[in-house]
Design a protein around this motif. Structure first.
Motif, PDB file in Angstrom:
ATOM      1  N   ARG A  48       0.836  -1.191   0.000  1.00  0.00           N
ATOM      2  CA  ARG A  48       0.000   0.000   0.000  1.00  0.00           C
ATOM      3  C   ARG A  48       0.878   1.251   0.000  1.00  0.00           C
ATOM      4  NH1 ARG A  48      -5.049   1.554   1.225  1.00  0.00           N
ATOM      5  NH2 ARG A  48      -5.731  -0.552   1.725  1.00  0.00           N
ATOM      6  N   ASP A  49       0.516   2.235  -0.824  1.00  0.00           N
ATOM      7  CA  ASP A  49       1.263   3.486  -0.831  1.00  0.00           C
ATOM      8  C   ASP A  49       0.396   4.663  -0.388  1.00  0.00           C
ATOM      9  OD1 ASP A  49      -0.384   3.763  -2.980  1.00  0.00           O
ATOM     10  OD2 ASP A  49       1.196   4.120  -4.460  1.00  0.00           O
ATOM     11  N   ASP A  50      -0.725   4.378   0.282  1.00  0.00           N
ATOM     12  CA  ASP A  50      -1.586   5.422   0.801  1.00  0.00           C
ATOM     13  C   ASP A  50      -2.095   4.983   2.177  1.00  0.00           C
ATOM     14  OD1 ASP A  50      -3.280   7.553   1.202  1.00  0.00           O
ATOM     15  OD2 ASP A  50      -4.921   6.667   0.016  1.00  0.00           O
ATOM     16  N   PRO A  51      -1.684   5.626   3.273  1.00  0.00           N
ATOM     17  CA  PRO A  51      -0.836   6.819   3.327  1.00  0.00           C
ATOM     18  C   PRO A  51       0.625   6.482   3.043  1.00  0.00           C
ATOM     19  CG  PRO A  51      -1.295   6.043   5.535  1.00  0.00           C
ATOM     20  CD  PRO A  51      -2.117   5.189   4.609  1.00  0.00           C
ATOM     21  N   LEU A  52       1.359   7.457   2.538  1.00  0.00           N
ATOM     22  CA  LEU A  52       2.767   7.246   2.236  1.00  0.00           C
ATOM     23  C   LEU A  52       3.553   7.011   3.518  1.00  0.00           C
ATOM     24  CD1 LEU A  52       3.327  10.055  -0.410  1.00  0.00           C
ATOM     25  CD2 LEU A  52       3.251   7.587  -0.850  1.00  0.00           C
ATOM     26  N   PRO A  53       4.591   6.162   3.480  1.00  0.00           N
ATOM     27  CA  PRO A  53       5.426   5.974   4.676  1.00  0.00           C
ATOM     28  C   PRO A  53       6.141   7.260   5.030  1.00  0.00           C
ATOM     29  CG  PRO A  53       6.437   4.944   2.752  1.00  0.00           C
ATOM     30  CD  PRO A  53       5.061   5.357   2.334  1.00  0.00           C
ATOM     31  N   MET A  54       6.426   7.430   6.326  1.00  0.00           N
ATOM     32  CA  MET A  54       7.104   8.635   6.783  1.00  0.00           C
ATOM     33  C   MET A  54       8.518   8.702   6.220  1.00  0.00           C
ATOM     34  SD  MET A  54       5.902   8.930  10.749  1.00  0.00           S
ATOM     35  CE  MET A  54       6.631  10.565  10.868  1.00  0.00           C
ATOM     36  N   ARG A  55       8.931   9.903   5.877  1.00  0.00           N
ATOM     37  CA  ARG A  55      10.271  10.127   5.358  1.00  0.00           C
ATOM     38  C   ARG A  55      11.048  11.000   6.343  1.00  0.00           C
ATOM     39  NH1 ARG A  55      10.520   5.946   2.250  1.00  0.00           N
ATOM     40  NH2 ARG A  55       9.193   6.005   0.405  1.00  0.00           N
ATOM     41  N   PRO A  56      12.324  10.725   6.517  1.00  0.00           N
ATOM     42  CA  PRO A  56      13.103  11.513   7.473  1.00  0.00           C
ATOM     43  C   PRO A  56      13.394  12.906   6.941  1.00  0.00           C
ATOM     44  CG  PRO A  56      14.508   9.972   6.324  1.00  0.00           C
ATOM     45  CD  PRO A  56      13.101   9.659   5.891  1.00  0.00           C
ATOM     46  N   LEU A  57      13.731  13.803   7.874  1.00  0.00           N
ATOM     47  CA  LEU A  57      14.013  15.190   7.518  1.00  0.00           C
ATOM     48  C   LEU A  57      15.479  15.416   7.175  1.00  0.00           C
ATOM     49  CD1 LEU A  57      11.891  16.930  10.308  1.00  0.00           C
ATOM     50  CD2 LEU A  57      11.233  16.458   7.938  1.00  0.00           C
ATOM     51  N   SER A  58      16.329  14.417   7.370  1.00  0.00           N
ATOM     52  CA  SER A  58      17.760  14.587   7.136  1.00  0.00           C
ATOM     53  C   SER A  58      18.353  13.279   6.644  1.00  0.00           C
ATOM     54  CB  SER A  58      18.466  15.028   8.426  1.00  0.00           C
ATOM     55  OG  SER A  58      18.317  14.036   9.429  1.00  0.00           O
ATOM     56  N   MET A  59      19.621  13.336   6.199  1.00  0.00           N
ATOM     57  CA  MET A  59      20.326  12.122   5.806  1.00  0.00           C
ATOM     58  C   MET A  59      20.618  11.269   7.026  1.00  0.00           C
ATOM     59  SD  MET A  59      22.985  13.246   2.793  1.00  0.00           S
ATOM     60  CE  MET A  59      23.874  14.388   3.838  1.00  0.00           C
TER      61      MET A  59
END
Length: 353
Positions: free
Chosen positions: A302-313
């Motif tokens: 599933r791509d909805d909701p999108l997985p959380m993405r980090p704010l930095s490397m």
């Protein structure tokens, strides 16, 4: 199951707890963040290394004595305290009271800077150190000589099988609710990166696509220069497809109870990784931790909701990395010692990777 009692008077100091491996992040420090308990409720672990005062500087100890104590590269100081400290979750302690004059800390709680700050409520002997300040995993560390282990009633359960562990699917998501990388991921990758470098023999390492690229790949590109034939790292472990023929290095889970890494038949070189992080990479990468309604066909993520993405490397925890690498004999090789020295110098500027 075991209990720990006061060595002086025999008073019970813990609930019934079962032994597990010392967590990878046991000695991690995360700047100005309130962290949860280090240990799961009902468990304990033993630190095999010396801990606490007295401390001696590296120049005072010398390389020969340090190597005899299992440290093969220069560190700022070495503990000459007792080995075998026992750690439990704070909620599993019983019959202890705080020692008021030893309750100092840096910011929001206790950091143990003044020595054991918990005493046996029955006889008054100092028995443990409560840690709950910011940047530190909350825990109670018992002084080995102050307590005695007593086996509790009940059958002794063998360690869980790998199949059972996989079915239970204990995972740690890489990004927390604040949108930053999980501290446990940073510690686990820091530890594994040290083992991976030691196993690479100085050759570049290629990693699969997905989360292994930002977590391992960037650091490897910085630490090992290209130019020689690279070695191939693959994720390996129970219930994963057997595609290990062309792999040079296997990233395998560490059993949370025994502390031993999974190994396939043969002489493959394995690199240990925290089992909860490994399980996410093996089975849950790409799946959203957020609840969603409706079904999806098997094999479709599933791509909805999108997985959380980090704010930095992603940055592997450099302190865990250096602590682990200093205790691997391979660090005595000149190429790896050079990496250790460079990371030690650059950690002050937070630009190791």
């Amino acid at each position: 199951m075991d209990e720990f009692v006061c060595a002086r008077c025999g008073a019970v100091l813990t609930a019934a707890v079962s032994r597990v491996a010392l967590p990878t992040h046991a000695n991690q420090q995360v700047w100005h963040i309130l962290l949860p308990a280090l240990m799961a409720a009902g468990t304990y672990a033993v630190d095999p290394e010396p801990s606490g005062p007295p401390w001696r500087l590296w120049d005072e100890v010398g390389s020969e004595e340090a190597e005899a104590r299992g440290v093969f590269a220069p560190v700022f100081s070495l503990s000459f305290g007792p080995a075998g400290a026992i750690v439990v979750a704070p909620g599993d302690t019983r019959g202890t009271v705080l020692i008021p004059e030893r309750c100092d800390g840096y910011c929001m709680g206790l950091d143990g800077r003044d020595g054991p700050n918990l005493a046996c409520a029955q006889c008054g002997q100092a028995v443990a150190t409560r840690i709950d300040d910011c940047s530190l995993w909350q825990a109670v560390w018992f002084v080995p000589a102050a307590v005695r282990r007593v086996a509790s009633l009940g059958p002794v359960s063998p360690p869980l099988s790998w199949d059972t562990l996989v079915k239970q699917r204990q995972v740690v998501y890489p990004v927390d609710a604040r949108g930053i990388w999980s501290a446990r991921w940073e510690a686990a990758i820091g530890m594994s990166l040290a083992h991976l470098l030691a196993s690479s023999a100085g050759s570049p390492v290629t990693v699969p696509h997905g989360l292994l690229q930002p977590t391992f790949g960037r650091a490897l590109d910085v630490l090992i220069p290209a130019g020689t034939t690279p070695k191939r790292l693959v994720l390996a472990g129970p219930e994963l497809p057997a595609s290990l023929e062309d792999a040079d290095l296997l990233l395998a889970p560490v059993h949370p109870q025994t502390g031993l890494a999974w190994r396939p038949p043969g002489n493959a070189v394995t690199v240990p990784l925290d089992a909860d992080i490994w399980t996410y990479l093996a089975f849950d990468e790409g799946r959203s931790p957020m609840p969603a309604t409706g079904g999806m066909p098997d094999g479709v993520l599933r791509d909805d909701p999108l997985p959380m993405r980090p704010l930095s490397m992603f940055d592997p925890d450099v302190q865990v990395f250096l602590h682990t690498l200093a205790r691997l004999p391979a660090v005595r090789h000149p190429w790896l010692r050079a990496i250790f020295d460079r990371a030690t110098e650059q950690q002050r500027f937070a630009r190791c990777w």
